[in-house]
Design a protein around this motif. Structure first.
Motif, PDB file in Angstrom:
ATOM      1  N   GLN A  90      27.539 -36.841  -1.204  1.00  0.00           N
ATOM      2  CA  GLN A  90      26.388 -35.968  -1.518  1.00  0.00           C
ATOM      3  C   GLN A  90      25.217 -36.525  -1.207  1.00  0.00           C
ATOM      4  O   GLN A  90      24.353 -35.595  -0.560  1.00  0.00           O
ATOM      5  CB  GLN A  90      26.551 -35.735  -3.009  1.00  0.00           C
ATOM      6  CG  GLN A  90      27.818 -34.907  -3.653  1.00  0.00           C
ATOM      7  CD  GLN A  90      27.940 -35.365  -4.999  1.00  0.00           C
ATOM      8  OE1 GLN A  90      27.329 -35.615  -5.685  1.00  0.00           O
ATOM      9  NE2 GLN A  90      29.309 -34.435  -5.563  1.00  0.00           N
ATOM     10  N   THR A  91      24.995 -37.755  -1.270  1.00  0.00           N
ATOM     11  CA  THR A  91      23.453 -38.342  -1.056  1.00  0.00           C
ATOM     12  C   THR A  91      23.357 -38.098   0.495  1.00  0.00           C
ATOM     13  O   THR A  91      22.232 -37.701   0.986  1.00  0.00           O
ATOM     14  CB  THR A  91      23.463 -39.661  -1.555  1.00  0.00           C
ATOM     15  OG1 THR A  91      23.840 -39.880  -2.908  1.00  0.00           O
ATOM     16  CG2 THR A  91      22.015 -40.384  -1.132  1.00  0.00           C
ATOM     17  N   LEU A  92      24.514 -38.357   1.394  1.00  0.00           N
ATOM     18  CA  LEU A  92      24.095 -38.292   2.900  1.00  0.00           C
ATOM     19  C   LEU A  92      24.081 -36.918   3.163  1.00  0.00           C
ATOM     20  O   LEU A  92      23.223 -36.492   3.923  1.00  0.00           O
ATOM     21  CB  LEU A  92      25.576 -38.936   3.611  1.00  0.00           C
ATOM     22  CG  LEU A  92      25.127 -38.782   5.057  1.00  0.00           C
ATOM     23  CD1 LEU A  92      24.140 -39.663   5.788  1.00  0.00           C
ATOM     24  CD2 LEU A  92      26.839 -39.552   5.441  1.00  0.00           C
ATOM     25  N   SER A  93      24.730 -36.061   2.651  1.00  0.00           N
ATOM     26  CA  SER A  93      24.460 -34.648   2.862  1.00  0.00           C
ATOM     27  C   SER A  93      23.097 -33.995   2.589  1.00  0.00           C
ATOM     28  O   SER A  93      22.587 -33.351   3.622  1.00  0.00           O
ATOM     29  CB  SER A  93      25.697 -33.881   2.079  1.00  0.00           C
ATOM     30  OG  SER A  93      25.460 -32.583   2.292  1.00  0.00           O
ATOM     31  N   ARG A  94      22.687 -34.404   1.543  1.00  0.00           N
ATOM     32  CA  ARG A  94      21.199 -34.229   1.117  1.00  0.00           C
ATOM     33  C   ARG A  94      20.190 -34.700   2.174  1.00  0.00           C
ATOM     34  O   ARG A  94      19.345 -34.058   2.532  1.00  0.00           O
ATOM     35  CB  ARG A  94      20.830 -34.497  -0.474  1.00  0.00           C
ATOM     36  CG  ARG A  94      21.322 -33.747  -1.350  1.00  0.00           C
ATOM     37  CD  ARG A  94      20.797 -34.370  -2.754  1.00  0.00           C
ATOM     38  NE  ARG A  94      20.542 -35.393  -3.157  1.00  0.00           N
ATOM     39  CZ  ARG A  94      21.514 -36.164  -3.740  1.00  0.00           C
ATOM     40  NH1 ARG A  94      22.849 -35.522  -3.904  1.00  0.00           N
ATOM     41  NH2 ARG A  94      21.379 -37.263  -3.991  1.00  0.00           N
ATOM     42  N   MET A  98      17.660 -32.676   4.596  1.00  0.00           N
ATOM     43  CA  MET A  98      16.203 -32.939   4.327  1.00  0.00           C
ATOM     44  C   MET A  98      15.636 -33.698   5.838  1.00  0.00           C
ATOM     45  O   MET A  98      14.322 -33.741   6.000  1.00  0.00           O
ATOM     46  CB  MET A  98      16.092 -34.031   3.568  1.00  0.00           C
ATOM     47  CG  MET A  98      16.238 -33.502   1.916  1.00  0.00           C
ATOM     48  SD  MET A  98      15.994 -34.798   0.742  1.00  0.00           S
ATOM     49  CE  MET A  98      14.191 -35.064   0.710  1.00  0.00           C
ATOM     50  N   GLY A  99      16.533 -33.696   6.765  1.00  0.00           N
ATOM     51  CA  GLY A  99      16.078 -34.292   7.875  1.00  0.00           C
ATOM     52  C   GLY A  99      16.032 -35.638   8.179  1.00  0.00           C
ATOM     53  O   GLY A  99      15.244 -36.419   9.142  1.00  0.00           O
ATOM     54  N   LEU A 100      16.409 -36.509   6.927  1.00  0.00           N
ATOM     55  CA  LEU A 100      16.372 -37.998   6.918  1.00  0.00           C
ATOM     56  C   LEU A 100      17.261 -38.759   7.651  1.00  0.00           C
ATOM     57  O   LEU A 100      17.488 -39.815   7.992  1.00  0.00           O
ATOM     58  CB  LEU A 100      16.243 -38.425   5.693  1.00  0.00           C
ATOM     59  CG  LEU A 100      15.148 -37.611   4.745  1.00  0.00           C
ATOM     60  CD1 LEU A 100      15.308 -38.057   3.194  1.00  0.00           C
ATOM     61  CD2 LEU A 100      13.747 -38.282   5.190  1.00  0.00           C
ATOM     62  N   ALA A 101      18.708 -37.929   7.750  1.00  0.00           N
ATOM     63  CA  ALA A 101      19.713 -38.367   8.709  1.00  0.00           C
ATOM     64  C   ALA A 101      20.075 -37.517   9.654  1.00  0.00           C
ATOM     65  O   ALA A 101      19.982 -36.367   9.511  1.00  0.00           O
ATOM     66  CB  ALA A 101      20.679 -38.920   7.612  1.00  0.00           C
ATOM     67  N   ARG A 102      20.714 -38.134  10.804  1.00  0.00           N
ATOM     68  CA  ARG A 102      20.969 -37.016  12.001  1.00  0.00           C
ATOM     69  C   ARG A 102      22.436 -36.398  11.327  1.00  0.00           C
ATOM     70  O   ARG A 102      23.039 -37.057  10.546  1.00  0.00           O
ATOM     71  CB  ARG A 102      21.345 -37.747  13.137  1.00  0.00           C
ATOM     72  CG  ARG A 102      20.419 -38.444  13.756  1.00  0.00           C
ATOM     73  CD  ARG A 102      20.641 -39.088  15.274  1.00  0.00           C
ATOM     74  NE  ARG A 102      21.828 -39.958  15.166  1.00  0.00           N
ATOM     75  CZ  ARG A 102      21.891 -41.255  14.509  1.00  0.00           C
ATOM     76  NH1 ARG A 102      20.795 -41.803  14.391  1.00  0.00           N
ATOM     77  NH2 ARG A 102      22.833 -41.769  14.709  1.00  0.00           N
ATOM     78  N   ARG A 103      22.449 -35.207  11.889  1.00  0.00           N
ATOM     79  CA  ARG A 103      23.775 -34.441  11.450  1.00  0.00           C
ATOM     80  C   ARG A 103      24.957 -35.020  11.728  1.00  0.00           C
ATOM     81  O   ARG A 103      25.886 -35.185  11.022  1.00  0.00           O
ATOM     82  CB  ARG A 103      23.720 -32.836  12.239  1.00  0.00           C
ATOM     83  CG  ARG A 103      22.823 -32.122  11.716  1.00  0.00           C
ATOM     84  CD  ARG A 103      23.379 -31.274  10.224  1.00  0.00           C
ATOM     85  NE  ARG A 103      22.200 -30.829   9.636  1.00  0.00           N
ATOM     86  CZ  ARG A 103      22.253 -30.599   8.347  1.00  0.00           C
ATOM     87  NH1 ARG A 103      23.123 -30.981   7.652  1.00  0.00           N
ATOM     88  NH2 ARG A 103      21.451 -29.832   7.706  1.00  0.00           N
TER      89      ARG A 103
END
Length: 109
Positions: A90-94, A98-103
């Motif tokens: 859930q954290t990685l998905s958020r 938010m654009g903080l991690a690549r898809r």
């Protein structure tokens, strides 16, 4: 005041600091850690307000739920019942939303 029992979290300022109360009397290490960090920031700001600083703050409560006060345990009761792996997903998905991690970024192992 008698010394803390072995294994109980303790504040150090070059030497151990004896708290004013015991954990069963409401003492919480994190309160002392936060108070010390705020006092340090105040000193830094008063000495050199334009000078950048680095504060590494690592509260003990993130390491063991036994170090968290009962009011925080009650406040967050049920919030993480889905367990660690689900919270990570859930954290990685958020973060991706938010654009903080690549898809295509995978979760760490």
């Amino acid at each position: 005041m008698e010394k803390l029992a072995s294994g109980e979290p303790q504040l150090f300022r070059n030497t151990p600091v004896e708290p004013e109360a015991r954990p069963e009397e409401g003492y919480n290490l994190n309160v002392d850690l936060v108070d010390d960090a705020i006092a340090w920031l105040d000193r830094q700001d008063s000495i050199a307000p334009d000078k950048p600083f680095f504060l590494y703050f690592a509260p003990g409560a993130v390491h063991a739920r036994l170090h968290v006060s009962k009011d925080w345990i009650e406040k967050l009761s049920g919030k993480f019942d889905q367990r660690w792996d689900a919270v990570r997903e859930q954290t990685l998905s958020r973060q991706k939303d938010m654009g903080l991690a690549r898809r295509g970024c995978p979760n760490s192992v």
